[in-house]
Write a protein that holds these residues in place. Structure first.
Motif, PDB file in Angstrom:
ATOM      1  N   TRP A   1      21.501 -24.633 -13.023  1.00 60.49           N
ATOM      2  CA  TRP A   1      20.772 -23.382 -13.041  1.00 60.49           C
ATOM      3  C   TRP A   1      19.662 -23.748 -13.804  1.00 60.49           C
ATOM      4  O   TRP A   1      18.800 -22.898 -13.568  1.00 60.49           O
ATOM      5  CB  TRP A   1      22.091 -22.780 -14.056  1.00 60.49           C
ATOM      6  CG  TRP A   1      21.434 -21.658 -14.555  1.00 60.49           C
ATOM      7  CD1 TRP A   1      21.559 -20.254 -14.076  1.00 60.49           C
ATOM      8  CD2 TRP A   1      20.971 -21.466 -15.932  1.00 60.49           C
ATOM      9  NE1 TRP A   1      21.063 -19.519 -15.029  1.00 60.49           N
ATOM     10  CE2 TRP A   1      20.756 -20.066 -16.261  1.00 60.49           C
ATOM     11  CE3 TRP A   1      20.693 -22.252 -16.998  1.00 60.49           C
ATOM     12  CZ2 TRP A   1      20.119 -19.730 -17.401  1.00 60.49           C
ATOM     13  CZ3 TRP A   1      19.942 -21.804 -18.209  1.00 60.49           C
ATOM     14  CH2 TRP A   1      19.691 -20.454 -18.346  1.00 60.49           C
ATOM     15  N   TYR A   2      19.814 -24.811 -14.739  1.00 59.89           N
ATOM     16  CA  TYR A   2      18.408 -24.986 -15.294  1.00 59.89           C
ATOM     17  C   TYR A   2      17.138 -25.371 -14.438  1.00 59.89           C
ATOM     18  O   TYR A   2      16.151 -24.953 -14.717  1.00 59.89           O
ATOM     19  CB  TYR A   2      18.603 -25.885 -16.524  1.00 59.89           C
ATOM     20  CG  TYR A   2      17.885 -25.684 -17.589  1.00 59.89           C
ATOM     21  CD1 TYR A   2      18.112 -24.750 -18.724  1.00 59.89           C
ATOM     22  CD2 TYR A   2      16.307 -26.179 -17.811  1.00 59.89           C
ATOM     23  CE1 TYR A   2      17.357 -24.498 -19.744  1.00 59.89           C
ATOM     24  CE2 TYR A   2      15.618 -25.834 -18.841  1.00 59.89           C
ATOM     25  CZ  TYR A   2      16.171 -25.048 -19.843  1.00 59.89           C
ATOM     26  OH  TYR A   2      15.386 -24.644 -20.768  1.00 59.89           O
ATOM     27  N   ALA A   3      17.227 -26.439 -13.677  1.00 64.29           N
ATOM     28  CA  ALA A   3      16.433 -26.934 -12.743  1.00 64.29           C
ATOM     29  C   ALA A   3      15.977 -25.986 -11.920  1.00 64.29           C
ATOM     30  O   ALA A   3      14.781 -25.738 -11.585  1.00 64.29           O
ATOM     31  CB  ALA A   3      16.975 -28.067 -12.183  1.00 64.29           C
ATOM     32  N   ASP A   4      16.803 -24.968 -11.305  1.00 67.93           N
ATOM     33  CA  ASP A   4      16.432 -23.843 -10.665  1.00 67.93           C
ATOM     34  C   ASP A   4      15.733 -24.416  -9.224  1.00 67.93           C
ATOM     35  O   ASP A   4      14.913 -23.450  -8.919  1.00 67.93           O
ATOM     36  CB  ASP A   4      15.558 -22.952 -11.126  1.00 67.93           C
ATOM     37  CG  ASP A   4      15.673 -21.535 -10.812  1.00 67.93           C
ATOM     38  OD1 ASP A   4      16.792 -21.283  -9.963  1.00 67.93           O
ATOM     39  OD2 ASP A   4      15.112 -20.484 -11.459  1.00 67.93           O
TER      40      ASP A   4
ATOM     41  N   MET B   1      25.250 -26.107 -15.195  1.00 66.33           N
ATOM     42  CA  MET B   1      24.166 -25.832 -16.161  1.00 66.33           C
ATOM     43  C   MET B   1      22.859 -26.509 -15.461  1.00 66.33           C
ATOM     44  O   MET B   1      21.874 -26.114 -15.543  1.00 66.33           O
ATOM     45  CB  MET B   1      24.493 -26.420 -17.583  1.00 66.33           C
ATOM     46  CG  MET B   1      23.434 -25.907 -18.579  1.00 66.33           C
ATOM     47  SD  MET B   1      23.352 -26.503 -20.112  1.00 66.33           S
ATOM     48  CE  MET B   1      23.163 -28.309 -19.902  1.00 66.33           C
TER      49      MET B   1
ATOM     50  N   PHE C   1      40.394 -29.079 -20.529  1.00 70.41           N
ATOM     51  CA  PHE C   1      38.760 -28.896 -21.192  1.00 70.41           C
ATOM     52  C   PHE C   1      37.933 -30.133 -20.764  1.00 70.41           C
ATOM     53  O   PHE C   1      36.694 -29.763 -20.074  1.00 70.41           O
ATOM     54  CB  PHE C   1      39.047 -29.634 -22.441  1.00 70.41           C
ATOM     55  CG  PHE C   1      37.777 -29.068 -23.379  1.00 70.41           C
ATOM     56  CD1 PHE C   1      37.647 -27.927 -23.805  1.00 70.41           C
ATOM     57  CD2 PHE C   1      36.702 -30.078 -23.458  1.00 70.41           C
ATOM     58  CE1 PHE C   1      36.599 -27.582 -24.464  1.00 70.41           C
ATOM     59  CE2 PHE C   1      35.476 -29.833 -24.066  1.00 70.41           C
ATOM     60  CZ  PHE C   1      35.236 -28.478 -24.659  1.00 70.41           C
TER      61      PHE C   1
ATOM     62  N   TYR D   1      34.304 -29.127 -18.872  1.00 73.46           N
ATOM     63  CA  TYR D   1      33.135 -29.860 -19.339  1.00 73.46           C
ATOM     64  C   TYR D   1      32.352 -30.232 -18.317  1.00 73.46           C
ATOM     65  O   TYR D   1      31.225 -30.118 -18.120  1.00 73.46           O
ATOM     66  CB  TYR D   1      33.533 -31.034 -20.021  1.00 73.46           C
ATOM     67  CG  TYR D   1      32.344 -31.748 -20.963  1.00 73.46           C
ATOM     68  CD1 TYR D   1      32.071 -31.267 -22.295  1.00 73.46           C
ATOM     69  CD2 TYR D   1      31.801 -32.625 -20.317  1.00 73.46           C
ATOM     70  CE1 TYR D   1      31.069 -32.140 -22.884  1.00 73.46           C
ATOM     71  CE2 TYR D   1      30.708 -33.397 -20.993  1.00 73.46           C
ATOM     72  CZ  TYR D   1      30.524 -33.243 -22.207  1.00 73.46           C
ATOM     73  OH  TYR D   1      29.380 -33.709 -22.874  1.00 73.46           O
TER      74      TYR D   1
ATOM     75  N   PHE E   1      31.127 -27.500 -15.830  1.00 71.15           N
ATOM     76  CA  PHE E   1      29.951 -26.778 -16.526  1.00 71.15           C
ATOM     77  C   PHE E   1      28.748 -27.540 -16.486  1.00 71.15           C
ATOM     78  O   PHE E   1      27.683 -26.980 -16.241  1.00 71.15           O
ATOM     79  CB  PHE E   1      29.995 -26.215 -17.974  1.00 71.15           C
ATOM     80  CG  PHE E   1      29.016 -25.518 -18.495  1.00 71.15           C
ATOM     81  CD1 PHE E   1      28.684 -24.354 -18.171  1.00 71.15           C
ATOM     82  CD2 PHE E   1      28.388 -26.219 -19.510  1.00 71.15           C
ATOM     83  CE1 PHE E   1      27.827 -23.730 -18.942  1.00 71.15           C
ATOM     84  CE2 PHE E   1      27.175 -25.719 -20.281  1.00 71.15           C
ATOM     85  CZ  PHE E   1      26.858 -24.373 -19.981  1.00 71.15           C
TER      86      PHE E   1
END
Lengths: 401, 403
Positions: B278-281, B275, B264, B268, B271
């Motif tokens: 991915w989010y800041a791109d 993430m 896990f 954690y 990911f």
């Protein structure tokens, strides 16, 4: 006898150590008893096997609650962000799994923890505010140094004499009887009243919501946290008896002069010359103006009109991707209609907006608006230029002709 | 339940014969790998990548073991004493990995930039990101740092094993107390060296890319690898008659819990890394994942998501799977495979831009490094007791029970 002596609840044996209480538990288990329990000041490793307890169902409750949390969190984020009120900002999908994982994870953990905590309470039949075992003063040692085993009378194999003999054969202390309490098992009246009162109070917010939802309010909203919303000050056009003319708003003192720029020319301020739009920029245009215009254009105009002004900015692209029904595509600045417009009309559009384009008069100053107009003109010329527009001295560097 | 000392067990002659088998396999793998690598005609570029994956795989098992052993001393754990010696031997087995890894650094010093592109002046020139890092990413300084990292790991592993072995015959608890006292600074040295080692050796394969959590992701994978290996080694030894009186289902249950926890943890942190990027791109960050979602690499990425995280998480969730030793052993094999896939996925996209391709050379390199590594492991085990028989907490470990 039956009236004076309340019903027998259980037989309680006392032990001095873990080994003897475990041995007694095994014997009681092997005798086929189902309803009995062991009380000890600390957890005893392996007591669940000695007592013949079946495995707990708590993990299944935790798993079920955890999965419920996962589903609810994902569903609610989808419903809120992609369905009920689509969240159309940035170049992200409306429902992107990666962005929703943190909340899903937290909610899964939260509900799983609730499942573990409340499931444990329910499975243990807790909280229990009273038990007959507490009537025996020696039983208090169960939180200190005593070990107890109680066999309940409701067990099918219970027989007062034989069960007592069985327990006594393992314990050095006398086996004692535990009788039903003579006191009422019900909560005292004040506890019930307090619980009912708290329950009624807890409904009040919902009643308030229902009230607000279905009735028209005539007074302003209840303003609990005021921040700086209401300040002791006079508003424009309000009355103030302090001044002789009774007005709160004070006119300029006679002879006051603005220390900043002071544009008064109506052409500069409105872009209009009488009824018609101006054909020329009423302010001097320099290299500085063009650079300023380019920079302001990049800040305010490119999101929709695009870097080169073709109406292909990121906002326009995204609206096209989402197939927005109410979206009016931004005009291309190189459209012949736009190119034919007087500079005054472009200025007017920047200041006051057109169709769905908002008015930028509040964000962009007069001079900056004219600078943008100058830059737009240059942009239009650059996109429709011929070699003849290039100064003869520079033509060779283009590599044509 | 008894507090008597368990009989001293060691691998002895069987360890030597297992070691010989491993060494023969390793040398055969090495010869085959070198032959296949030269047949490619790419100046051993692809071979170096395959060799790096294999070295990192076996290095990471030792690093995971090092973490386990240090933290047992740090928290004065009682339950783990019977399984700790095997971990100590795995943790101490880093000298051989250093020797196997050294040729890659030697190649770098000789000006071969096929593995670490920052070593090529033409790549660095004109790239402001790389020019800014040029002072740090410099072959001789890099080699010095590698010596430092491996030095820390070798010294820590050897010291932990030596002191623990001393305790087997010691009259008092001095060696154990010394281990406990120095476990905290050892953990600090371990955390820093593993983190920066992962940055240097692995992350600079893509020198313009940076992720501050990268070292933690590598660490998480390493610990998973170790717990899986530990379960399998104990099963292997018990199946051949060793350690039957000392290690029981309760100890496997706890190793399974650790495996579950780190599965896990890996999910954690991995990911979290994904993430945020991915989010800041931002193009300078997303390209690293773009490469790993290009062509057949996308399949490998999905295999990692489900095979390295979702499925083993679900499988290890229940108490029953952690106590059913056959199921646990299967999951341990599964996690070791996934750990290898993860390292392949971390390293290889720089060499195989078009898609994931596994060749016989990869397998040969794996057998080569693995064979030599297991040979060294068997030699380290040697005449040593497989259980720390003199440990003051041994009775606690023997009587250990999960409630």
């Amino acid at each position: 006898m039956a009236e004076s002596q309340p019903a027998l609840q259980s037989l309680v044996a006392e032990f001095d150590d873990v080994d003897s209480v475990s041995a007694a538990a095994r014997a009681v288990r092997d005798a086929g008893f189902q309803h009995f329990d062991v009380y000890s000041p600390f957890p005893i490793h392996g007591i669940e096997r000695s007592m013949g307890l079946r495995a707990t169902r708590l993990p299944w409750i935790v798993l079920g609650m955890g999965l419920t949390g996962t589903t609810l969190a994902l569903f609610f984020q989808w419903w809120a962000n992609a369905h009920d009120y689509p969240f159309k900002i940035s170049a992200k999908p409306l429902f992107g799994i990666p962005a929703n994982i943190p909340i899903t994870f937290e909610f899964t953990v939260l509900l799983a923890a609730f499942g573990a905590f409340f499931g444990m309470l329910v499975l243990n039949r807790l909280p229990e505010h009273h038990n007959e075992l507490f009537d025996n003063p020696r039983f208090r040692r169960a939180t200190d140094d005593g070990f107890f085993l109680a066999v309940e009378a409701r067990d099918a194999r219970f027989d007062t004499r034989r069960t007592r003999e069985l327990l006594q054969s393992f314990s050095k202390h006398p086996v004692v009887e535990c009788h039903a309490s003579t006191e009422s098992r019900a909560f005292p009246i004040w506890v019930r009243a307090a619980l009912a009162g708290a329950g009624a109070l807890a409904l009040l917010p919902f009643a308030g919501i229902v009230n607000a939802r279905f009735r028209d309010a005539t007074s302003p909203a209840f303003h609990l946290i005021k921040d700086m919303d209401s300040q002791p000050r006079y508003r424009a056009q309000a009355a103030n008896p302090y001044f002789a003319d009774g007005r709160a708003q004070r006119p300029d003192v006679a002879g006051a002069v603005a220390f900043d720029h002071f544009l008064t020319d109506p052409k500069t301020l409105t872009g209009r010359d009488g009824e018609n739009f101006c054909g020329t920029i009423p302010l001097p245009v320099s290299d500085q103006t063009m650079l300023r215009g380019q920079q302001r254009f990049a800040v305010y105009c490119t999101p929709c009109h695009g870097q080169a002004g073709y109406g292909d900015g990121l906002v326009a692209q995204r609206a096209a991707n989402l197939q927005e029904p109410n979206w009016v595509p931004p005009a291309s600045l190189h459209d012949p209609v736009v190119r034919a417009r007087a500079v005054g009309q472009i200025f007017d559009t920047i200041r006051n907006g057109v169709r769905t384009m908002p008015a930028y008069g509040r964000q962009i100053g007069i001079e900056d608006s004219w600078a943008i107009v100058a830059y737009v003109r240059a942009l239009q010329r650059s996109q429709n230029a011929t070699v003849e527009d290039v100064p003869p001295a520079e033509r060779a560097s283009l590599g044509t002709r | 339940m008894s507090s008597q000392r368990t009989a001293v067990e060691n691998l002895g002659a069987r360890g030597r014969s297992w070691g010989r088998i491993a060494l023969v396999l390793g040398i055969a793998g090495l010869a085959l790998g070198l032959w296949l690598g030269s047949a490619r005609g790419d100046g051993f570029r692809r071979f170096e990548h395959a060799w790096l994956v294999s070295c990192l795989f076996f290095l990471s098992l030792s690093l995971g073991a090092l973490f386990f052993v240090i933290i047992q001393h740090l928290v004065r754990a009682g339950w783990s004493v019977v399984v700790r010696r095997v971990a100590e031997i795995v943790a101490a087995n880093t000298l051989v990995t250093a020797l196997l890894f050294a040729p890659l650094v030697v190649q770098l010093l000789r000006g071969d930039s096929s593995l670490w592109p920052w070593a090529d002046a033409n790549t660095v020139h004109g790239n402001p990101l790389l020019e800014g890092k040029a002072g740090f990413l410099e072959p001789r300084f890099f080699a010095l740092r590698c010596v430092l990292y491996f030095g820390i790991w070798i010294l820590l592993g050897r010291w932990l094993l030596r002191r623990s072995t001393e305790q087997d015959t010691a009259q008092d608890a001095k060696p154990t107390l010394a281990l406990e006292r120095r476990a905290a600074p050892a953990m600090v040295a371990y955390a820093l060296s593993v983190n920066f080692g992962a940055f240097d050796i692995l992350m600079t394969l893509e020198p313009t890319w940076a992720s501050t959590i990268f070292g933690v992701c590598f660490f998480a994978g390493s610990v998973i690898g170790f717990f899986a290996l530990s379960i399998l080694l104990l099963r292997f030894l018990q199946a051949r008659g060793f350690m039957r009186a000392s290690v029981g289902v309760e100890h496997y249950h706890d190793l399974g819990k650790f495996l579950f926890a780190f599965v896990f943890f890996w999910g954690y942190v991995s990911f979290s890394q994904f993430m945020l990027i991915w989010y800041a791109d931002m193009p300078e960050e997303t390209f690293w994942f773009r490469e790993r979602f290009h062509g057949t690499w996308a399949n490998v990425s999905w295999v990692l998501l489900f095979g390295h995280f979702v499925l083993p998480f679900a499988a290890l969730l229940s108490r029953h799977t952690k106590r059913a030793l056959g199921v646990l052993a299967f999951l341990a094999v599964w996690m070791l495979c996934m750990h290898a896939v993860e390292l392949f996925w971390l390293v290889m996209p720089t060499a195989e831009k078009d898609g994931a391709l596994v060749s016989g050379m990869d397998a040969a390199c794996f057998v080569a490094v693995g064979g030599i590594w297991f040979f060294a492991l068997a030699r380290l085990a040697g005449e040593r007791s497989l259980v720390p028989v003199g440990d003051p907490r041994l009775p606690e470990s023997l009587a250990f029970e999960n409630s």
